[in-house]
Design a protein around this motif. Structure first.
Motif, PDB file in Angstrom:
ATOM      1  N   GLU A   5      -8.835   4.985  -0.997  1.00  0.00           N
ATOM      2  CA  GLU A   5      -8.113   4.844   0.253  1.00  0.00           C
ATOM      3  C   GLU A   5      -6.795   4.069   0.077  1.00  0.00           C
ATOM      4  O   GLU A   5      -6.379   3.774  -1.025  1.00  0.00           O
ATOM      5  N   VAL A   6      -6.161   3.730   1.198  1.00  0.00           N
ATOM      6  CA  VAL A   6      -4.776   3.252   1.201  1.00  0.00           C
ATOM      7  C   VAL A   6      -4.627   1.844   0.634  1.00  0.00           C
ATOM      8  O   VAL A   6      -3.610   1.524   0.022  1.00  0.00           O
ATOM      9  N   MET A   7      -5.639   1.000   0.809  1.00  0.00           N
ATOM     10  CA  MET A   7      -5.567  -0.374   0.323  1.00  0.00           C
ATOM     11  C   MET A   7      -6.295  -0.508  -1.003  1.00  0.00           C
ATOM     12  O   MET A   7      -7.290   0.192  -1.235  1.00  0.00           O
ATOM     13  N   PRO A   8      -5.850  -1.374  -1.905  1.00  0.00           N
ATOM     14  CA  PRO A   8      -6.580  -1.560  -3.166  1.00  0.00           C
ATOM     15  C   PRO A   8      -8.037  -1.949  -2.920  1.00  0.00           C
ATOM     16  O   PRO A   8      -8.338  -2.759  -2.041  1.00  0.00           O
ATOM     17  N   TRP A  39      -1.746  -3.971   6.168  1.00  0.00           N
ATOM     18  CA  TRP A  39      -2.738  -3.259   5.372  1.00  0.00           C
ATOM     19  C   TRP A  39      -3.608  -2.433   6.298  1.00  0.00           C
ATOM     20  O   TRP A  39      -3.960  -2.866   7.394  1.00  0.00           O
ATOM     21  N   ASN A  40      -3.967  -1.245   5.852  1.00  0.00           N
ATOM     22  CA  ASN A  40      -4.831  -0.387   6.668  1.00  0.00           C
ATOM     23  C   ASN A  40      -6.190  -1.020   6.895  1.00  0.00           C
ATOM     24  O   ASN A  40      -6.722  -1.721   6.023  1.00  0.00           O
ATOM     25  N   GLY A  41      -6.757  -0.739   8.066  1.00  0.00           N
ATOM     26  CA  GLY A  41      -8.126  -1.127   8.330  1.00  0.00           C
ATOM     27  C   GLY A  41      -9.083  -0.099   7.747  1.00  0.00           C
ATOM     28  O   GLY A  41      -8.691   0.798   6.995  1.00  0.00           O
ATOM     29  N   GLN A  50       0.828  -1.201   0.000  1.00  0.00           N
ATOM     30  CA  GLN A  50       0.000   0.000   0.000  1.00  0.00           C
ATOM     31  C   GLN A  50       0.866   1.256   0.000  1.00  0.00           C
ATOM     32  O   GLN A  50       2.004   1.240   0.435  1.00  0.00           O
ATOM     33  N   GLY A  51       0.284   2.307  -0.490  1.00  0.00           N
ATOM     34  CA  GLY A  51       0.997   3.569  -0.578  1.00  0.00           C
ATOM     35  C   GLY A  51       0.513   4.360  -1.779  1.00  0.00           C
ATOM     36  O   GLY A  51       0.025   5.473  -1.656  1.00  0.00           O
TER      37      GLY A  51
END
Length: 335
Positions: free
Chosen positions: A171-174, A222-224, A133-134
């Motif tokens: 958001e941060v995660m696909p 991975w972000n929640g 992620q990023g």
């Protein structure tokens, strides 16, 4: 000409409630009536006393069916007209009324994740993981953004429905996105968030994709998914001392807020991935690793709002807003 009214309500599923809906045909010019449903099929009643009541609390244009058709957010009542035990709106309404002189308003940032065939949308079909992620956050391009066609259709639907939608972003995660409802007072902000959630599920359904509010949809790095809740009162919008009072008050009722901010919160609030540990409390200016963030502009202006970063994506917004009103407004009401 009769029109279609889609009655929407929150069921009694634990630990996280689900949305239910059904269609009523209403005569042109008629008021939206109360309606009934089988509570034994929604975890809200036993089979021998199954009748529950739907009481309309918000009506808006139906952007899916169009025409004169409407979406109708409802609260659930018992047959004697009192709030059902699963009706969290009633307590929220009472608290909002109690402190209405403080004019509390909210903006809720609803994160969610698309899933297709048992995997987050955008994760490799054959298994494994995508690039770390990023680059996905507010990204552009088919290699970093997944589900935009659904998101755009959902945004248009919310606007057509007249909801107080204030923005969207990847958001941060696909496959993970966010939309924001507000600023608006409670319980209206929660009513609209539930309708926006229903529209998201309903529109994603047409694409064969599920939208989930799981607070930690993928374990590991991975972000929640949260529902960051922005809040202010007239005192907070006028001076910085009230901002600090609200932040300090939230730190005195940590267990109550954590218990009411959504199931599985300990899996998301770990102290990593832009969160503070669920068992600790902190606040700070421009700090996304704190429980509560004070935006830098608020400190500069000496007034504004705060962002409680703890609520889960799967929180009940009636419960979340009620807790914040009760904690902050009671502290601000003290001489």
């Amino acid at each position: 000409m009769p029109f279609k009214a889609e009655y929407i309500w929150v069921d009694g599923t634990q630990p996280t409630a689900k949305l239910r809906s059904k269609t009523k045909i209403v005569d042109d010019g008629a008021d939206l009536p109360i309606w009934g449903f089988d509570g034994s099929s929604t975890n809200q009643a036993p089979g021998d006393k199954s009748d529950c009541v739907l009481n309309p609390v918000l009506s808006c244009p139906d952007p899916i069916r169009g025409g004169d058709n409407v979406l109708v957010m409802c609260e659930v009542l018992l047959i004697d007209g009192t709030p059902h035990p699963t009706n969290t709106r009633a307590a929220c309404t009472a608290l909002a009324s109690q402190y209405e002189d403080q004019e509390p308003i909210f903006g809720i940032e609803q994160e969610y994740t698309f899933f297709k065939d048992g995997r987050p949308y955008g994760f490799p079909v054959g298994g494994g993981y995508p690039a770390p992620q990023g680059g996905y956050y507010c990204g552009v391009g088919a290699d970093e953004v997944f589900g935009r066609e659904i998101v755009e259709k959902h945004m248009d639907a919310c606007l057509t429905a007249g909801l107080h939608l204030s923005g969207i972003n990847a958001e941060v995660m696909p496959g993970q996105w966010e939309f924001q409802i507000g600023p608006v007072a409670a319980p209206r902000v929660a009513d609209e968030l539930w309708v926006a959630r229903w529209l998201l599920y309903r529109i994603a359904e047409e694409f064969g994709i599920a939208a989930t509010l799981d607070p930690k949809p993928v374990k590991g790095d991975w972000n929640g998914a949260g529902a960051h809740t922005n809040f202010s009162t007239n005192a907070m919008r006028s001076g910085y001392d009230a901002i600090i009072t609200a932040c300090e008050a939230l730190g005195k009722r940590v267990p109550e807020h954590i218990a009411g901010y959504g199931a599985g919160i300990e899996h998301r609030l770990t102290g990593m991935h832009e969160t503070a540990p669920w068992s600790e409390y902190s606040y700070g200016v421009s700090d996304r690793g704190a429980s509560v963030r004070i935006p830098w502009q608020v400190e500069k202006d000496g007034k504004g709002y705060i962002e409680d970063r703890r609520p889960n994506a799967n929180c009940d917004p009636y419960v979340t807003t009620a807790l914040i009103i009760e904690t902050c407004c009671s502290a601000l009401a003290q001489p």
